[in-house]
Design an enzyme around this catalytic site. Structure first.
Site, PDB file in Angstrom:
ATOM      1  CB  ALA A   1       3.618   7.896   0.837  1.00 29.84           C
ATOM      2  CE  LYS A   2      -0.010   2.809   3.881  1.00 23.40           C
ATOM      3  NZ  LYS A   2      -0.097   3.473   5.189  1.00 23.40           N
ATOM      4  NE  ARG A   3       2.222  11.127  -2.374  1.00 23.95           N
ATOM      5  CZ  ARG A   3       2.422  11.338  -1.076  1.00 23.95           C
ATOM      6  NH1 ARG A   3       1.508  11.006  -0.201  1.00 23.95           N
ATOM      7  NH2 ARG A   3       3.553  11.890  -0.655  1.00 23.95           N
ATOM      8  CG  ASP A   4       4.940   6.444  -3.478  1.00 19.63           C
ATOM      9  OD1 ASP A   4       4.748   7.313  -4.342  1.00 19.63           O
ATOM     10  OD2 ASP A   4       5.494   6.669  -2.388  1.00 19.63           O
TER      11      ASP A   4
ATOM     12  CG  ASP B   1      -3.101  -1.080   6.075  1.00 21.23           C
ATOM     13  OD1 ASP B   1      -3.591  -1.166   7.223  1.00 21.23           O
ATOM     14  OD2 ASP B   1      -3.730  -1.348   5.044  1.00 21.23           O
TER      15      ASP B   1
END
Ligand code: GLU
Length: 304
Positions: A243-246, A21
């Protein structure tokens, strides 16, 4: 070079890789690319860079997200995977000009050689450039398919960037076709931008250092280099690339928090200093107040 859409040669673009995404940093880059193109009367094209790392469903969600923000594009979305003959033709042209060679190096060998003293940072050290015919036969006999590299005629090349000014960077013997037969990003992007009549490239400033090798390659192929604008990236609170984990970094994550695409557009606009707090804006309103000279070159730190 003839344009594939309508004969005009003025276009900007957004060229996502469908590997996942789009996060807020990617969406901010897309908004900036749209503003740069639309404010200069250019068409705005979307090209899906799907030669590598395709995640099923990602392209559809990326396009939906752009549309949800209100960013429109012209013509059909173009896919690199459908354009292999164009890349083959460009590579054949370089081959005919004697500007290519086979490279048998593994990634590990390149890293080792490239860390030798005096090697320009990140540049291929030229290990396979001048192999003798017998050395080449020996390496071919190992059975591993070689990559094809450019025989570059310079170490440095200079481009003009609307935001960064005159920028000189490394040109090395970049890969044109990978060992697995897939055309390399640097080749595909140069061929596509020219073939699509793209004369304005707006993208993240992590790619600024790639612009000299791409513009140099364009010149070898007799293609014009585009105008560049490398825009600041989004970082997390630790100063690392977003990034996605943020946290809630995609439109879907934001929707889960009750934030509409319009809210997210407002957040992006605020990050660009283009709105007052909580103001709801449309892309068209942002276009009316867009001033590229006011764009800060500092990264956007999300979550601060
Ligand atoms: N496909 C590349 C990316 O998503 C962008 C390439 C470009 O804009 O030149 O990072």
């Amino acid at each position: 070079m003839p344009n594939e859409v309508d004969g005009s040669t003025h276009a900007g673009r957004f060229a996502p890789s469908p590997s996942g995404d789009l996060h807020l940093g990617n969406l901010r880059t897309a908004l900036l690319a749209w503003l740069f193109a639309r404010s200069t009367g250019r068409r705005f094209l979307v090209r899906v860079e799907d030669l590598d790392r395709v995640r099923p469903g990602a392209e559809e969600r990326q396009l939906d997200d752009l549309a949800a923000l209100g960013l429109d594009w012209d013509g059909d979305v173009v896919h690199q995977s459908a354009r292999l003959p164009l890349y083959d033709a460009a590579i054949a042209r370089l081959q005919r000009a004697g500007l290519t060679y086979e490279c048998f190096c593994t990634r590990k060998e390149i890293l080792k050689a490239a860390s030798a003293p005096h090697a320009p940072a990140g540049a291929y050290p030229g290990t396979c450039r001048d192999l003798s015919p017998s050395e080449r036969d020996e390496r071919r006999a190992t059975g591993r398919p070689p990559a094809l590299r450019l025989r570059a005629g310079t170490d440095l090349f200079t481009v003009e960037d609307v935001l960064h000014g005159t920028y000189t960077g490394t040109v090395d013997d970049l890969v044109l076709r990978r060992g697995d037969g897939v055309p390399a990003y640097n080749l595909a992007v140069v061929v596509d931008d020219a073939a699509q009549g793209i004369d304005q490239v707006v993208r993240g400033d992590d790619l600024l250092s790639s612009a000299p090798r791409q513009a140099y390659l364009a010149g070898l192929l007799g293609l014009p280099a585009p105008a560049y604008a490398h825009v600041p990236l989004a970082l997390n609170a630790e100063g690392k690339r977003l990034a996605k984990r943020d946290g809630a970094v995609t439109l879907a994550d934001q929707a889960g928090l009750g934030h509409t695409p319009r809210d997210v557009l407002g957040m992006l606009a605020r990050s660009l200093g283009m709105t007052d707090d909580e103001e709801s804006v449309t892309p068209q309103q942002l276009l009316d107040r867009w001033d590229p000279k006011a764009l800060s070159l500092d990264p956007w730190v999300y979550g601060m």
